[in-house]
Design a protein around this motif. Sequence first.
Motif, PDB file in Angstrom:
ATOM      1  N   ALA A   1      43.152  33.663  33.700  1.00 51.70           N
ATOM      2  CA  ALA A   1      43.754  34.888  34.229  1.00 51.70           C
ATOM      3  C   ALA A   1      43.965  36.009  33.212  1.00 51.70           C
ATOM      4  O   ALA A   1      44.082  37.167  33.603  1.00 51.70           O
TER       5      ALA A   1
ATOM      6  N   ASP B   1      45.296  38.702  35.526  1.00 53.60           N
ATOM      7  CA  ASP B   1      44.768  38.755  36.890  1.00 53.60           C
ATOM      8  C   ASP B   1      45.111  37.463  37.613  1.00 53.60           C
ATOM      9  O   ASP B   1      44.381  36.473  37.560  1.00 53.60           O
ATOM     10  N   LYS B   2      46.243  37.502  38.318  1.00 52.19           N
ATOM     11  CA  LYS B   2      46.757  36.304  38.994  1.00 52.19           C
ATOM     12  C   LYS B   2      45.797  35.761  40.044  1.00 52.19           C
ATOM     13  O   LYS B   2      45.805  34.569  40.331  1.00 52.19           O
ATOM     14  N   TYR B   3      44.979  36.609  40.616  1.00 55.14           N
ATOM     15  CA  TYR B   3      44.049  36.142  41.650  1.00 55.14           C
ATOM     16  C   TYR B   3      42.992  35.209  41.090  1.00 55.14           C
ATOM     17  O   TYR B   3      42.378  34.444  41.819  1.00 55.14           O
ATOM     18  N   ARG B   4      42.782  35.236  39.792  1.00 52.38           N
ATOM     19  CA  ARG B   4      41.796  34.352  39.173  1.00 52.38           C
ATOM     20  C   ARG B   4      42.221  32.894  39.283  1.00 52.38           C
ATOM     21  O   ARG B   4      41.401  32.031  39.538  1.00 52.38           O
ATOM     22  N   PHE B   5      43.515  32.602  39.079  1.00 49.60           N
ATOM     23  CA  PHE B   5      43.924  31.202  39.206  1.00 49.60           C
ATOM     24  C   PHE B   5      44.127  30.815  40.663  1.00 49.60           C
ATOM     25  O   PHE B   5      43.967  29.655  41.022  1.00 49.60           O
TER      26      PHE B   5
END
Length: 175
Positions: A17, A36-40
């Motif tokens: 992230a 980028d929290k959406y990555r995890f």
Amino acid sequence: MDADAKRALATDIDAVARLQGSFVLRSGTVATEYFDKYRFEADPSLLRRVAEAMIPLLPADTELLAGVELGGVPIATAMSLLSGIPAAFVRKQAKTYGTCLAVEGSEVKGRRVVMIEDVISTGGAVRDAAVHLADAGAVLTAVVCTLWRGDGEPRIEGLAAPLFAAFRKEDLESR
């Protein structure tokens, strides 16, 4: 989750992230690093591990998980799949079509609900979602997040429900 597993998960979240480059932030400032929290949340293996780390933080009397749009939704769904606890989803604002609801999914009225969020810094989105849940008749008993990025002990100003965080910013920044 034991300390070694928690450290390993923090390292893996950070590796996926934390991005390097040039990023314009919401404030308009430019940063060379971005989380980028959406990555995890988009990685099935990491999402499962995150959900597994958050489930033990749920109060024992939890009847329903309420994922906050957008980041809390995949986490609440994963936690629901692993725990068997039903889920609902809290929109930022009610739809203007169809059901015209701000809270979708399982019925929340009269149920002991734990709000699920990904990353919390000040809790503004959580406070807004708490209003929607209250309007729908939910009994908000706690908030559980993946990462507390605020200062000091995890808490949300103006919200009576306790906040439990799987990780604090220091857990990831020290990597």
